[in-house]
Write an enzyme that holds these catalytic residues in place. Sequence first.
Site, PDB file in Angstrom:
ATOM      1  CE1 TYR A 145      -2.761  -3.323   0.930  1.00  0.00           C
ATOM      2  CE2 TYR A 145      -4.345  -1.571   0.528  1.00  0.00           C
ATOM      3  CZ  TYR A 145      -4.044  -2.908   0.638  1.00  0.00           C
ATOM      4  OH  TYR A 145      -5.031  -3.841   0.433  1.00  0.00           O
ATOM      5  CE  LYS A 196       1.531 -18.919  -0.796  1.00  0.00           C
ATOM      6  NZ  LYS A 196       1.028 -20.251  -0.545  1.00  0.00           N
ATOM      7  CG  ASP A 229      -2.015 -21.110   0.587  1.00  0.00           C
ATOM      8  OD1 ASP A 229      -1.510 -20.843   1.695  1.00  0.00           O
ATOM      9  OD2 ASP A 229      -1.451 -21.828  -0.254  1.00  0.00           O
ATOM     10  CG  ASP A 253      -7.938  -5.387   1.082  1.00  0.00           C
ATOM     11  OD1 ASP A 253      -9.015  -5.027   1.603  1.00  0.00           O
ATOM     12  OD2 ASP A 253      -7.671  -5.204  -0.119  1.00  0.00           O
ATOM     13  CG  ASP A 257     -13.829  -7.970   1.229  1.00  0.00           C
ATOM     14  OD1 ASP A 257     -13.664  -7.112   2.127  1.00  0.00           O
ATOM     15  OD2 ASP A 257     -14.242  -7.685   0.086  1.00  0.00           O
TER      16      ASP A 257
END
Length: 359
Positions: A145, A196, A229, A253, A257
């Site tokens: 970001y 990750k 994941d 982020d 959701d």
Amino acid sequence: MLSAECYYFPVPTKKRIAVVPGDGIGKEVVPNALEVVRASGAAVEFTTFDWGADRYLADGTTVPADGFPMLARDFDAIFVGALGDPRVPSNIHAKEILLGMRFKMDLYANVRPVRLLDASLCPLKNASPDDINFTVVRENTEGVYMDMGGNFKFGTPDEVATQEDINTRKGVERIIRFAFEYARANGREKVMMSGKSNVMTYAGGLWQRVFKEVAKEFSEIQTQHMYVDALCLQMVREPRSLDVIVTNNMFGDIITDLAAALQGGLGMAASGNIHPGRTSMFEPVHGSAPLIAGKNIANPMGSILTAAMMLAHLGLKAEAQKIESAVLDAVRELKMTVDVGGSLGTRECAQWIAERVAK
Ligand code: ATP
């Protein structure tokens, strides 16, 4: 002459809240959420700012000069609706206001409680409120970001694009420590770090080392690591196993959701952007939803729960609790908007909750 004991320093009795309703459904849900807070009797006073697309289109202002220092100096918290408007395709005003608050006020911890209020809201088969009750702590000021990168041979078949993922030792350490402190303060038992690091080896390695180091200061809290994941799978298959999750800006982020879907959709989700000890900002997770704006159909529960989260952060825990219980009653009694299976409008839903709070 007065003795030292006679000096009187007036302390503001009410918490001062800066309110930025913003754009689209933000302008509908925020006034309704404020009504609910008033009904709770919380000792707060609101000052509303017209920052958003209308103001930007009228006079080019996104945030007035001195805007961020003024918020930090004069207010105890900031309550934001949503920002984003199709009339400003670049969304420059939204970026300057929202990212400005996060970056310039250094609100480094995005806190997303994920709590299922009623089984009927969850798309998972047979999930109960006991199954979905965890919190995501998302790093809010670094990662991809920071808009660092570039293009080489732009627009040609040989184009190269880079996007940097910035992870500072200081930034990683403080968000991980925040997650542990949050767990300790809220009686949580586990902190899971997700990332990750098998692919993003340098940044992931830093997160792994710092996580192990900081964990030593919190020996009563269990620790766990999961690749992001695998975490997505876990959130759907076995959400009950989750407690506090700490992750970077981008993964945060994405997984929040998915988390919002588990609790009934974007209309139900609350968030805080926090720097402990400083003026922090609270906003519902949804955006300005221009397609449904102005129709009195937006779900106000996300912003009402966000207001409750802000009150709790300010130490007004009894009022926050009253509001949360009233939202729970509204869900159980189907006093909800259509997106979550009810039939009420935005105003009517919020009014019902305000009346329940006032009882
Ligand atoms: P933005 O660009 O500001 O994020 P957006 O429309 O792309 O706006 P959201 O505002 O997050 O994204 O909403 C996406 C969709 O989710 C909306 O079009 C709407 O259908 C639904 N939605 C979001 N918030 C609510 C809400 N409070 N009540 C009902 N539906 C909502």
